[in-house]
Design a protein around this motif. Structure first.
Motif, mmCIF file in Angstrom:
data_model
loop_
_atom_site.group_PDB
_atom_site.id
_atom_site.type_symbol
_atom_site.label_atom_id
_atom_site.label_comp_id
_atom_site.label_asym_id
_atom_site.label_seq_id
_atom_site.Cartn_x
_atom_site.Cartn_y
_atom_site.Cartn_z
ATOM 1 N N GLU A 42 0.824 -1.200 0.000
ATOM 2 C CA GLU A 42 0.000 0.000 0.000
ATOM 3 C C GLU A 42 0.862 1.255 0.000
ATOM 4 N N GLN A 43 1.898 1.279 0.800
ATOM 5 C CA GLN A 43 2.816 2.415 0.835
ATOM 6 C C GLN A 43 4.141 2.028 0.184
ATOM 7 N N GLU A 44 4.883 1.181 0.886
ATOM 8 C CA GLU A 44 6.143 0.667 0.354
ATOM 9 C C GLU A 44 5.852 -0.569 -0.478
ATOM 10 N N LYS A 45 6.455 -0.670 -1.636
ATOM 11 C CA LYS A 45 6.206 -1.799 -2.538
ATOM 12 C C LYS A 45 7.313 -2.835 -2.401
ATOM 13 N N LYS A 46 6.912 -4.106 -2.344
ATOM 14 C CA LYS A 46 7.868 -5.203 -2.296
ATOM 15 C C LYS A 46 7.701 -6.034 -3.561
ATOM 16 N N ARG A 47 8.806 -6.462 -4.136
ATOM 17 C CA ARG A 47 8.798 -7.225 -5.377
ATOM 18 C C ARG A 47 8.663 -8.715 -5.086
ATOM 19 N N PHE A 48 7.735 -9.362 -5.799
ATOM 20 C CA PHE A 48 7.548 -10.799 -5.716
ATOM 21 C C PHE A 48 7.667 -11.381 -7.111
ATOM 22 N N VAL A 49 8.219 -12.567 -7.205
ATOM 23 C CA VAL A 49 8.265 -13.300 -8.471
ATOM 24 C C VAL A 49 7.333 -14.488 -8.293
ATOM 25 N N VAL A 50 6.289 -14.534 -9.124
ATOM 26 C CA VAL A 50 5.246 -15.553 -8.984
ATOM 27 C C VAL A 50 5.060 -16.300 -10.299
ATOM 28 N N PRO A 51 4.542 -17.526 -10.233
ATOM 29 C CA PRO A 51 4.332 -18.293 -11.460
ATOM 30 C C PRO A 51 3.190 -17.714 -12.302
ATOM 31 N N ILE A 52 3.317 -17.832 -13.592
ATOM 32 C CA ILE A 52 2.281 -17.340 -14.500
ATOM 33 C C ILE A 52 0.959 -18.052 -14.265
ATOM 34 N N SER A 53 0.997 -19.267 -13.754
ATOM 35 C CA SER A 53 -0.231 -20.022 -13.496
ATOM 36 C C SER A 53 -1.175 -19.296 -12.542
ATOM 37 N N ILE A 54 -0.650 -18.364 -11.758
ATOM 38 C CA ILE A 54 -1.483 -17.608 -10.820
ATOM 39 C C ILE A 54 -2.500 -16.721 -11.564
ATOM 40 N N LEU A 55 -2.230 -16.442 -12.837
ATOM 41 C CA LEU A 55 -3.145 -15.610 -13.628
ATOM 42 C C LEU A 55 -4.519 -16.243 -13.810
ATOM 43 N N SER A 56 -4.610 -17.547 -13.675
ATOM 44 C CA SER A 56 -5.895 -18.222 -13.864
ATOM 45 C C SER A 56 -6.752 -18.240 -12.595
ATOM 46 N N GLU A 57 -6.215 -17.763 -11.498
ATOM 47 C CA GLU A 57 -6.944 -17.764 -10.227
ATOM 48 C C GLU A 57 -7.898 -16.570 -10.150
#
Length: 99
Positions: A42-57
């Motif tokens: 919300e304020q500070e942004k943290k970078r995450f690397v996630v699988p593309i499969s999460i797009l179907s959720e």
């Protein structure tokens, strides 16, 4: 389980637009094939690397929709930015097996 195809297509379009805006940055070089980077917070942004499969959720698609409404396609971090707390995102992503 119902998969909403228009939402998946829309999520892929958001991802493509995001990657075309900042896809050549050095940070993008450490992303494995089949994954993408997003920024969460919300304020500070943290970078995450996630699988593309999460797009179907469906719940992740809702987060993308919120992101689209808040940022349109101008994401301040150069990648997809999700406007929710880090705790909410990590809980949701862990349910999908992203971590």
């Amino acid at each position: 389980m119902v998969i909403h195809m228009p939402r998946i297509i829309q999520a892929r379009q958001i991802l493509k637009r995001s990657l075309s805006n900042g896809g050549s940055t050095p940070a993008s070089m450490d992303i494995p094939k089949g994954y993408f980077a997003i920024y969460v917070g919300e304020q500070e942004k943290k970078r995450f690397v996630v699988p593309i499969s999460i797009l179907s959720e469906p719940r992740f698609q809702e987060l993308l929709h919120q992101s689209e409404q808040e940022f349109r396609y101008n994401h301040p971090m150069g990648g997809i930015t999700i406007p929710c707390s880090e705790d909410v995102f990590t809980d949701l992503a862990s349910r999908f097996g992203a971590f």
